[in-house]
Design a protein around this motif. Structure first.
Motif, mmCIF file in Angstrom:
data_model
loop_
_atom_site.group_PDB
_atom_site.id
_atom_site.type_symbol
_atom_site.label_atom_id
_atom_site.label_comp_id
_atom_site.label_asym_id
_atom_site.label_seq_id
_atom_site.Cartn_x
_atom_site.Cartn_y
_atom_site.Cartn_z
ATOM 1 N N GLY B 131 7.630 2.915 7.059
ATOM 2 C CA GLY B 131 7.026 2.058 6.054
ATOM 3 C C GLY B 131 6.624 0.696 6.591
ATOM 4 O O GLY B 131 7.340 0.117 7.406
ATOM 5 N N PHE B 132 5.485 0.206 6.131
ATOM 6 C CA PHE B 132 4.907 -1.101 6.485
ATOM 7 C C PHE B 132 4.536 -1.229 7.965
ATOM 8 O O PHE B 132 4.213 -2.311 8.426
ATOM 9 N N LYS B 133 4.573 -0.107 8.715
ATOM 10 C CA LYS B 133 4.084 -0.165 10.114
ATOM 11 C C LYS B 133 2.580 -0.386 10.143
ATOM 12 O O LYS B 133 2.054 -1.079 11.021
ATOM 13 N N GLY B 134 1.888 0.259 9.209
ATOM 14 C CA GLY B 134 0.430 0.099 9.133
ATOM 15 C C GLY B 134 0.054 -1.344 8.830
ATOM 16 O O GLY B 134 -0.880 -1.892 9.414
ATOM 17 N N LEU B 135 0.811 -1.969 7.943
ATOM 18 C CA LEU B 135 0.538 -3.369 7.587
ATOM 19 C C LEU B 135 0.766 -4.277 8.793
ATOM 20 O O LEU B 135 -0.038 -5.171 9.074
ATOM 21 N N GLN B 136 1.868 -4.023 9.513
ATOM 22 C CA GLN B 136 2.140 -4.842 10.702
ATOM 23 C C GLN B 136 0.998 -4.743 11.696
ATOM 24 O O GLN B 136 0.567 -5.745 12.271
ATOM 25 N N GLU B 201 5.121 7.475 -8.308
ATOM 26 C CA GLU B 201 6.513 7.681 -8.716
ATOM 27 C C GLU B 201 7.433 8.029 -7.541
ATOM 28 O O GLU B 201 8.650 7.890 -7.654
ATOM 29 N N CYS B 202 6.856 8.522 -6.444
ATOM 30 C CA CYS B 202 7.699 8.976 -5.335
ATOM 31 C C CYS B 202 7.654 8.047 -4.128
ATOM 32 O O CYS B 202 8.604 8.009 -3.353
ATOM 33 N N ASP B 203 6.537 7.340 -3.946
ATOM 34 C CA ASP B 203 6.388 6.519 -2.743
ATOM 35 C C ASP B 203 5.503 5.299 -3.036
ATOM 36 O O ASP B 203 4.462 5.107 -2.409
ATOM 37 N N PRO B 204 5.922 4.467 -3.988
ATOM 38 C CA PRO B 204 5.035 3.380 -4.451
ATOM 39 C C PRO B 204 4.734 2.335 -3.374
ATOM 40 O O PRO B 204 3.651 1.747 -3.376
ATOM 41 N N PHE B 205 5.677 2.130 -2.441
ATOM 42 C CA PHE B 205 5.415 1.115 -1.402
ATOM 43 C C PHE B 205 4.231 1.512 -0.525
ATOM 44 O O PHE B 205 3.519 0.668 0.002
ATOM 45 N N MET B 206 4.020 2.826 -0.362
ATOM 46 C CA MET B 206 2.883 3.287 0.442
ATOM 47 C C MET B 206 1.569 2.837 -0.201
ATOM 48 O O MET B 206 0.649 2.387 0.492
ATOM 49 N N ILE B 320 -4.264 5.057 3.705
ATOM 50 C CA ILE B 320 -4.505 3.953 4.642
ATOM 51 C C ILE B 320 -3.304 3.647 5.560
ATOM 52 O O ILE B 320 -3.494 3.493 6.777
ATOM 53 N N PRO B 321 -2.071 3.553 5.027
ATOM 54 C CA PRO B 321 -0.963 3.235 5.930
ATOM 55 C C PRO B 321 -0.838 4.221 7.100
ATOM 56 O O PRO B 321 -0.595 3.810 8.241
ATOM 57 N N PHE B 322 -1.048 5.515 6.840
ATOM 58 C CA PHE B 322 -0.994 6.496 7.934
ATOM 59 C C PHE B 322 -2.099 6.215 8.943
ATOM 60 O O PHE B 322 -1.867 6.208 10.157
ATOM 61 N N ILE B 323 -3.313 5.993 8.439
ATOM 62 C CA ILE B 323 -4.456 5.755 9.330
ATOM 63 C C ILE B 323 -4.204 4.521 10.197
ATOM 64 O O ILE B 323 -4.478 4.522 11.405
ATOM 65 N N MET B 324 -3.650 3.469 9.600
ATOM 66 C CA MET B 324 -3.419 2.246 10.365
ATOM 67 C C MET B 324 -2.279 2.413 11.362
ATOM 68 O O MET B 324 -2.371 1.953 12.503
ATOM 69 N N SER B 325 -1.201 3.078 10.922
ATOM 70 C CA SER B 325 -0.050 3.144 11.827
ATOM 71 C C SER B 325 -0.225 4.223 12.894
ATOM 72 O O SER B 325 0.165 4.031 14.044
ATOM 73 N N GLN B 326 -0.839 5.347 12.562
ATOM 74 C CA GLN B 326 -0.975 6.443 13.530
ATOM 75 C C GLN B 326 -2.327 6.432 14.243
ATOM 76 O O GLN B 326 -2.527 7.181 15.188
ATOM 77 N N GLY B 327 -3.268 5.670 13.731
ATOM 78 C CA GLY B 327 -4.590 5.602 14.348
ATOM 79 C C GLY B 327 -5.588 6.493 13.634
ATOM 80 O O GLY B 327 -5.233 7.530 13.076
ATOM 81 N N SER B 328 -6.855 6.076 13.657
ATOM 82 C CA SER B 328 -7.883 6.823 12.921
ATOM 83 C C SER B 328 -8.063 8.226 13.499
ATOM 84 O O SER B 328 -8.332 9.179 12.778
#
Lengths: 160, 523
Positions: B131-136, B201-206, B320-328
């Motif tokens: 979590g929040f790796k994409g934001l970083q 409901e399951c992963d709101p921070f994402m 978006i968080p997956f794309i940012m943290s793992q790469g496009s």
């Protein structure tokens, strides 16, 4: 959920004052008043209009556009039956007939004892476990005719 | 030793009694003096098994479902006698290791990787699973680099129109304005769709993370999640998660110490399907009737309060968080043709095993139904499948061999939309379904344009005449003309797409309209 049928106008004033400076304040105001009072009364519409510097007709126009807002007191329990396709494929059409018969009212009506109102809703997002109903804020899945009667009598018992 | 049991607090599980089950476990534990910790997690999306509870073991989580309060004592005995003694469970509701359940194992979960695993409002849980790796990463990039990553991922809007997300972001980024907005469209009104609700409901921070990244990318510091009021549990969980994110410095005036600010608020709709249309949604957010706007100008240029605005669906922002943290590239490598990445399909209606199925684009609709549905709930043959919500086509069983990608569906005069799949058995009357499509348009039209407002009312009348054998042939011609008028003359998708289910009903199920049966359609 707390529903009161009359509330001092000062509460409504406080709600409007606390929300009126938000961007696009009208829907939050209407939601907050309906939650507090149960409906949005005509004198309330005038108060909102004055405070938002709009006309009562504009406010009424918004209220009447949305299915959720109402201008008269609701039943103690608002029953909504999901009419969307996924629930239809699992028997909601039969459930609608049963519910109308059981409550002896049609959609958009209230029982004479003002306990229950019946409304339709288009999708409660519980599409794999229909038919679904919502009573106030509670969602109930897999509602057979028998389960409908059971849920209603549980609610009715709580009422007494 | 503390025993840890997971019991969902997600809507479907709750609608089937999850709160009662949780209470029964608590009571059992206190009666038997068992040190029990109950985590209220999200859902894995295996709805026919809800409420599905899980117990943490050294081998992984073991599941039981569907559980009723009356099963709790016997499940606890199975846990204490067998699982706690490292013996296999033998309860009738035991499902074994959760991760080994075939329905889950056959999926590719990128967006839903954490769903059902974590406590939705535990920041620690979220951080522990990337979590929040994409934001970083985004905080270290230029705005153009963030937008370029999204363009290169191939992500297209998951709300239904499938417009490339990166292009939309580029337009808003390049627009010059003092104020810009991010609006998350969480008005998931289509029948058969629940993926947005599950995300919230399951992963709101994402979702929150995706919205903050969008804000960074285009220079917006205010976001709104426009949530339908039919989802009170999603509202409660989102509000809680936003409060935590503010307190932890992911939202607010100084995001993670970067000096950048972003504020996020949830706004509730009020039961109006049309407010899922992006311009009607913006009107509603501005405090007006949810009436559709003419386009152009596009919301990217003149959106909320006339300012450049990104309007994205929940699933688009959640990717978006997956794309940012793992790469496009990591995202782009899934999928087919111009449909890249994964789509969370939602299998619903008359099926034994309804639920959320995240897969890369490209497999066939038929395979998805064969692999996952378990057949119809009623044990009767399938007659029709509606894909893409109430404005999507009804497909007959001989047309299911169609690849799940946007262009292939479009070519088949169908709509993939938000990925909702609703199965009907052979008891369905397609004339009634066509009538319902028109009736739905009557109830939900915003009323701004004539073809939608009046055409839908005439549509119900014409279908009734066909049903009552009132000049049936002439009225079929009239219905066809009316569909053309609605397609060509409506301002938005509500009026222009209502004819899609109607036309598919009479073209592919002519017998229900008392028309001669074409042998190509029915064997």
């Amino acid at each position: 959920m707390k529903i009161e049928f009359s509330s001092p106008l000062s509460n409504v004033e406080n709600i409007i004052d606390s929300l009126k400076n938000k961007e696009g304040a009208l829907l939050p105001i209407l939601h907050a008043i309906q939650k507090e009072v149960g409906y949005i009364a005509p004198n309330t519409i005038e108060r909102i209009a004055t405070k938002l510097k709009q006309t009562p007709a504009e406010i009424h126009g918004v209220i009447s556009f949305y299915h959720q807002f109402r201008t008269s007191p609701p039943g103690k329990y608002k029953i909504q039956i999901c009419r969307a396709e996924a629930c239809q494929s699992r028997g909601s059409r039969q459930l609608e007939e049963h519910a109308k018969e059981r409550l002896n009212i049609d959609y958009h009506q209230m029982t004479s004892d003002k306990k229950f109102s019946l409304d339709s809703v288009y999708c409660l997002g519980n599409c794999a476990t229909g038919p679904n109903i919502r009573i106030n804020d509670e969602l109930y899945g897999r509602i057979s005719n028998e389960k409908f009667d059971q849920v209603l009598s549980n609610v009715d018992r709580d009422l007494k | 030793m503390t025993m840890k049991i997971f019991i969902p607090r997600e809507s479907t599980a709750v609608s089937l009694g999850a709160h009662d089950v949780a209470q029964a476990f608590t009571q059992y534990a206190s009666r038997h003096d068992i040190d029990l910790k109950i985590v209220r997690n999200g859902s894995r999306g295996l709805f026919w098994l809800e409420p599905m509870i899980e117990i943490e073991t050294a081998q992984g989580r073991m599941a039981y479902g569907p559980v009723e309060s009356s099963d709790v004592a016997s499940i606890m005995e199975d846990i204490t006698h067998n699982i706690c003694n490292e013996k296999p469970p033998c309860h009738a509701l035991s499902l074994g290791l959760t991760e080994d359940i075939a329905y889950l194992k056959k999926q590719t979960r990128l967006t839903f990787a954490r769903a059902g695993i974590i406590d939705p409002v535990s920041l620690d849980d979220y951080l522990a699973l990337d979590g929040f790796k994409g934001l970083q990463k985004a905080l270290a990039l230029s705005t153009q680099d963030i937008v370029t990553s999204v363009v290169e991922s191939g992500l297209r809007g998951r709300g239904g129109a499938a417009f490339p997300t990166g292009i939309k972001w580029q337009t808003v980024r390049d627009a010059v304005a003092e104020q810009k907005y991010i609006v998350c469209n969480a008005d998931e009104g289509d029948s058969g769709t629940f993926a947005d609700k599950l995300v919230m409901e399951c992963d709101p921070f994402m979702l929150i993370e995706g919205i903050i990244i969008a804000g960074l990318a285009v220079g917006a510091n205010q976001g709104y999640i426009y949530l339908r009021s039919e989802y009170p549990i999603a509202d409660e969980i989102l509000q809680h998660a936003i409060k935590i994110a503010n307190e932890a410095g992911y939202l607010g005036n100084d995001i993670c110490g970067s000096g950048k600010r972003f504020h996020l608020e949830v706004r509730l709709g009020a039961e109006a399907y049309i407010c899922g249309e992006e311009t009607a949604l913006l009107e509603s957010l501005e405090g007006k009737r949810g009436m559709v706007r003419f386009k152009p100008p596009l919301p990217a240029i003149e959106g909320l309060f006339g300012k450049p605005t990104i309007v994205n669906n929940v699933l688009s922002l959640a990717a978006i968080p997956f794309i940012m943290s793992q790469g496009s590239h990591a995202y782009q490598q899934y999928g087919t043709n111009r449909s890249r990445g994964t789509l969370p399909f939602q299998l619903a209606g008359n099926v034994k095993q309804g639920g959320l199925i995240e897969l890369p684009f490209g497999s066939s609709l038929k395979d998805l139904i064969d692999d996952f549905s378990g057949g119809t709930e009623s044990n009767r043959p399938i007659k029709a499948i509606q894909v893409g919500g109430p404005l999507g086509a009804y497909l007959p069983v001989n047309k299911l061999d169609i690849p799940l990608d946007y262009e292939a569906f479009s070519k088949a005069s169908a709509v993939l939309g938000h990925g909702g799949i609703v199965v009907f058995d052979d008891s369905v009357d397609m004339l009634e379904q066509a009538r319902f499509s028109m009736e739905f348009c009557v109830v939900e039209s915003c009323g701004k344009c004539t073809p939608c407002r009046i055409g839908s009312t005439r549509g119900v009348e014409v279908i009734d005449k066909i049903k009552n054998n009132d000049r049936r042939v002439e009225n079929m011609t009239l219905l066809n003309d009316l569909c053309d008028t609605m397609i060509d003359g409506s301002l938005c998708a509500m009026g222009s797409m209502t004819p899609i289910p109607v036309r598919s009903a009479y073209s592919d199920f002519p017998q229900d309209f008392y028309l001669p049966t074409q042998e190509s359609n029915h064997d």
